[in-house]
Design a protein around this motif. Structure first.
Motif, PDB file in Angstrom:
ATOM      1  N   ALA A  87      68.590  37.104  15.988  1.00 46.65           N
ATOM      2  CA  ALA A  87      68.043  35.939  15.439  1.00 46.65           C
ATOM      3  C   ALA A  87      66.684  36.004  15.064  1.00 46.65           C
ATOM      4  CB  ALA A  87      68.407  34.999  16.635  1.00 46.65           C
ATOM      5  N   ARG A  88      65.878  36.566  15.891  1.00 47.04           N
ATOM      6  CA  ARG A  88      64.577  36.916  15.469  1.00 47.04           C
ATOM      7  C   ARG A  88      64.407  37.514  14.079  1.00 47.04           C
ATOM      8  NH1 ARG A  88      63.494  38.171  20.520  1.00 47.04           N
ATOM      9  NH2 ARG A  88      63.585  40.383  20.225  1.00 47.04           N
ATOM     10  N   HIS A 119      64.682  34.799  11.552  1.00 49.60           N
ATOM     11  CA  HIS A 119      64.142  33.430  11.822  1.00 49.60           C
ATOM     12  C   HIS A 119      64.822  32.422  12.150  1.00 49.60           C
ATOM     13  CE1 HIS A 119      60.800  36.051  10.416  1.00 49.60           C
ATOM     14  NE2 HIS A 119      61.261  36.294   9.138  1.00 49.60           N
ATOM     15  N   SER A 140      67.204  30.359  15.841  1.00 50.80           N
ATOM     16  CA  SER A 140      67.109  30.582  17.123  1.00 50.80           C
ATOM     17  C   SER A 140      68.517  31.304  17.328  1.00 50.80           C
ATOM     18  CB  SER A 140      67.356  29.057  17.622  1.00 50.80           C
ATOM     19  OG  SER A 140      68.591  28.510  17.268  1.00 50.80           O
ATOM     20  N   ALA A 141      68.909  31.651  18.472  1.00 46.25           N
ATOM     21  CA  ALA A 141      69.785  32.466  19.079  1.00 46.25           C
ATOM     22  C   ALA A 141      70.881  31.573  18.948  1.00 46.25           C
ATOM     23  CB  ALA A 141      69.588  33.092  20.435  1.00 46.25           C
ATOM     24  N   GLU A 171      69.166  37.516  20.537  1.00 43.69           N
ATOM     25  CA  GLU A 171      68.023  37.047  20.537  1.00 43.69           C
ATOM     26  C   GLU A 171      67.277  37.953  19.454  1.00 43.69           C
ATOM     27  OE1 GLU A 171      69.098  37.465  23.564  1.00 43.69           O
ATOM     28  OE2 GLU A 171      69.575  35.368  24.051  1.00 43.69           O
ATOM     29  N   HIS A 180      71.556  28.705  17.222  1.00 42.94           N
ATOM     30  CA  HIS A 180      71.874  28.511  15.976  1.00 42.94           C
ATOM     31  C   HIS A 180      72.817  29.697  15.270  1.00 42.94           C
ATOM     32  CE1 HIS A 180      71.877  26.345  11.897  1.00 42.94           C
ATOM     33  NE2 HIS A 180      71.401  27.175  11.525  1.00 42.94           N
TER      34      HIS A 180
END
Length: 155
Positions: free
Chosen positions: A44-45, A48, A50-51, A41, A53
């Motif tokens: 991914a952040r 930018h 999603s986890a 997570e 994707h």
């Protein structure tokens, strides 16, 4: 004779190339910050996405999940620290960013084929006098659970 033409990249192709740039950033961050508390997570952040994707695209690009890649980096570093012989298995576990000795030992055994304590006892001095680039290649852990299963010893 075939002609070479240049065509502008399609939006779909451009998106894939942009994703590859972001995936390289994630991989570079894992390589650099492997000892820090990282999770999918947070990774991914940082780019930018999603986890889900990120996980799907990372697996497509590199053949394994971000978590698996992170654990492989940690195990590689742990192998080097264990070969030095001056740290206990628990100290090595925490030094490479693992918070659970059990998870560390299980993953180490899956990738290397022997538990960390056995590796530490047998590995000290195995790469002594060997150039670092060769030692790294020789001692690289096997990815994706390819380590041979230990054979039972029948007495």
């Amino acid at each position: 004779m075939p002609r070479v033409t240049t065509r502008p990249a399609t939006p779909q192709r451009r998106d894939r190339l942009d994703d590859l740039v972001l995936l390289r950033r994630v991989r570079d961050r894992i390589d650099r910050d492997y000892a820090q508390p990282l999770d999918v997570e947070a990774l991914a952040r940082g780019v930018h996405m999603s986890a889900g994707h990120l996980s799907r695209q990372f697996r497509l690009a590199y053949g394994e999940s971000p978590y698996s890649y992170l654990m492989t980096r940690r195990i590689e570093r742990a192998m080097a620290l264990l070969r030095r012989g001056d740290l206990s298995v628990t100290e090595v576990c925490f030094a490479v960013g693992c918070s659970s000795l059990g998870t560390f030992s299980t993953r180490f055994t899956e990738l290397v084929g022997v538990p960390p304590s056995v590796y530490r006892a047998a590995g000290a001095g195995t790469t002594e006098g060997m150039p670092a680039c060769i030692a790294k290649q020789v001692t690289r852990p096997v990815r994706n659970r390819e380590a041979p299963a230990p054979q039972p010893h029948l007495a």
